[in-house]
Motif scaffolding. Structure first.
Motif, short mmCIF file in Angstrom:
data_model
loop_
_atom_site.label_atom_id
_atom_site.label_comp_id
_atom_site.label_asym_id
_atom_site.label_seq_id
_atom_site.Cartn_x
_atom_site.Cartn_y
_atom_site.Cartn_z
N ILE A 185 -2.72 7.68 9.43
CA ILE A 185 -2.42 6.53 8.93
C ILE A 185 -1.25 5.92 9.77
O ILE A 185 -1.25 4.56 9.82
CB ILE A 185 -1.75 6.74 7.43
CG1 ILE A 185 -1.58 5.49 6.64
CG2 ILE A 185 -0.47 7.61 7.58
CD1 ILE A 185 -2.91 4.56 6.17
N SER A 224 0.75 -1.19 -0.13
CA SER A 224 -0.07 -0.05 0.16
C SER A 224 0.98 1.30 0.03
O SER A 224 1.90 1.35 0.35
CB SER A 224 -0.97 0.07 1.27
OG SER A 224 -0.16 0.12 2.21
N SER A 229 0.37 5.45 1.52
CA SER A 229 -0.27 6.36 1.98
C SER A 229 0.16 7.72 2.20
O SER A 229 1.69 7.85 2.11
CB SER A 229 -0.81 5.70 3.26
OG SER A 229 -1.26 4.42 3.05
N ASN A 230 -0.52 8.58 2.47
CA ASN A 230 -0.05 9.87 2.63
C ASN A 230 0.45 10.04 4.09
O ASN A 230 -0.16 9.19 4.79
CB ASN A 230 -1.02 11.01 2.54
CG ASN A 230 -1.34 11.42 1.12
OD1 ASN A 230 -0.19 11.14 0.28
ND2 ASN A 230 -2.30 11.89 0.60
N TYR A 231 1.53 10.55 4.33
CA TYR A 231 1.98 10.30 5.80
C TYR A 231 1.36 11.30 6.77
O TYR A 231 1.32 12.68 6.45
CB TYR A 231 3.62 10.94 5.68
CG TYR A 231 4.14 10.96 6.94
CD1 TYR A 231 4.37 9.80 8.00
CD2 TYR A 231 4.69 12.16 7.80
CE1 TYR A 231 4.97 9.63 9.14
CE2 TYR A 231 5.22 12.00 8.92
CZ TYR A 231 5.52 11.10 9.71
OH TYR A 231 6.02 11.17 11.07
N ILE A 247 5.03 10.51 1.95
CA ILE A 247 4.39 9.30 1.71
C ILE A 247 5.25 8.15 2.64
O ILE A 247 6.09 8.06 2.71
CB ILE A 247 3.97 8.65 0.29
CG1 ILE A 247 5.48 8.75 -0.49
CG2 ILE A 247 3.43 9.76 -0.40
CD1 ILE A 247 5.46 7.90 -1.75
N ASP A 285 4.33 0.61 2.20
CA ASP A 285 4.35 -0.52 2.78
C ASP A 285 4.58 -1.65 1.89
O ASP A 285 4.12 -1.69 0.88
CB ASP A 285 3.02 -0.76 3.64
CG ASP A 285 3.07 -1.96 4.53
OD1 ASP A 285 3.96 -2.63 4.62
OD2 ASP A 285 1.70 -2.28 5.18
#
Length: 393
Positions: free
Chosen positions: A337, A329, A331-333, A385, A388
């Motif tokens: 999240i 995945s 994701s924005n940091y 970002i 993962d």
């Protein structure tokens, strides 16, 4: 040099106490009349350091080790073997012989090797050990290596591993600050030799090295287990063409991953950029040292995430000179999240990111992981970002 150190009872004692600390051995005193506790402690440290770095020496029961500083400064067997594959011919002078690891491996490719070392105790130990290892074609002398090569008529190779004279300069590293001063003596070397091989620390900037050295034909960036250990400069008399760069990573299983490219490769290359796709790639450190970040994108047909991130991505997996990951995945940091990752068992990598690995681990209580990785980086839209992913292979 106390040759009684190689007596069977001494060697048995060192083997039995191999996992002890040298300070404990020194404090207990020596059980032997002719060998002091300090000598035993020094040999114990030598054996401990040689086990991984110098297995040929470690596995020989008649080896004598020098002070620990000399061992720390010497090449490993892996890098010495690598260097030996770059030379051939009849004669080589090792100007800065040291403990003799490089000379030993050169002797397997060169008919006659002259090992020069100014430190007399170190030279005597090196000469003794080389004889124990059966390297009969090495002439070890207690002498100035530069003066020695001046007295030669013709040589195939001169090998120089210059030492820094001023450690106070920190990260600033110029060959002119070393002993011997290679830029100053290179013309003298070429009067008697057709080739010069220079070893420098990875801290030396390649562009700076090229300004100081003449007739550079190849530059080898050598890493062991993804840690750059040496820069090797192959110089050939009157060579005028473009130098070639070889970035090599020697893995734990002995496999070499090498990438070759002309020095100008990066100037001509154009990188492609995109968002994170199915696979993520992190170049080996030897490639990173070379600085060919745009060339990697163009040559391997992978996208860069950001100009300064030096991470790459693709939808189709490629044979990449580095670590490869399957993306789970992206994701924005942000705090929301990161709540899902708190306390997770993961490896952490920070590239072109506002926080370090140590800060991220502490902040989110991240434990050491296995095959799962979190990459914290910046994408092409300048967003922070979190990627993962799982390591491949």
């Amino acid at each position: 040099m106390n040759k009684k150190l190689v007596h069977t009872q001494i060697q048995d004692f060192l083997k039995e106490n191999e996992h002890q600390s040298a300070s404990n051995i020194a404090l207990k005193g020596s059980p032997f009349i002719d060998v002091s506790a300090q000598e035993l402690a020094a040999q114990l440290v030598g054996k401990q350091k040689a086990k991984q770095k110098l297995p040929t020496w470690y596995n020989c029961d008649t080896i004598i080790y020098p002070p620990v500083l000399n061992l720390e400064q010497t090449s490993s067997e892996k890098t010495a073997y690598y260097k030996s594959q770059l030379v051939s011919g009849t004669t080589l002078v090792d100007v800065t012989g040291g403990f003799g690891i490089d000379s030993y491996y050169f002797s397997k490719k060169i008919s006659t090797v002259i090992h020069c070392e100014l430190n007399e105790p170190l030279q005597k130990i090196a000469a003794y050990n080389l004889d124990q290892l059966g390297a009969k074609n090495i002439k070890s002398i207690n002498a100035d290596g530069v003066e020695t090569l001046r007295n030669q008529s013709t040589l195939d190779w001169v090998y120089i591993d210059p030492s820094r004279r001023n450690e106070a300069k920190g990260k600033v590293f110029f060959l002119e600050d070393c002993l011997p001063n290679v830029p100053q003596i290179q013309e003298e070397c070429f009067k008697v030799a057709s080739h010069i091989l220079v070893k420098t620390a990875p801290i030396l900037d390649i562009a700076v090295g090229l300004k100081s050295l003449k007739f550079v034909k190849k530059i080898h960036i050598v890493a062991i287990d993804n840690e750059v250990k040496e820069l090797l400069w192959v110089m050939e008399k009157d060579f005028v063409d473009e130098p070639e760069v070889i970035a090599c990573n020697i893995l734990k299983n002995g496999i070499k991953v090498s990438v070759n490219f002309p020095l100008s490769a990066e100037k001509k290359a154009v990188a492609s950029y995109n968002e994170v796709k199915t696979y993520l790639y992190e170049p080996y450190t030897a490639i990173m040292k070379s600085g060919v970040f745009n060339w990697i994108s163009e040559y391997y047909k992978v996208f860069k995430l950001h100009t300064n991130s030096h991470l790459y991505t693709s939808d189709i997996k490629v044979d990449f000179p580095g670590r490869s990951f399957k993306v789970i995945s992206v994701s924005n940091y942000n705090k929301k999240i990161m709540k899902s990752f708190v306390g997770e068992k993961v490896n952490v990598v920070s590239r072109n990111f506002k926080e370090t690995v140590a800060q991220l681990r502490k902040k989110y209580k991240l434990k050491e992981g296995t095959e799962r990785y979190l990459f914290f980086t910046t994408d092409l839209n300048k967003k922070q970002i979190v990627i993962d992913c799982l390591k491949q292979g």
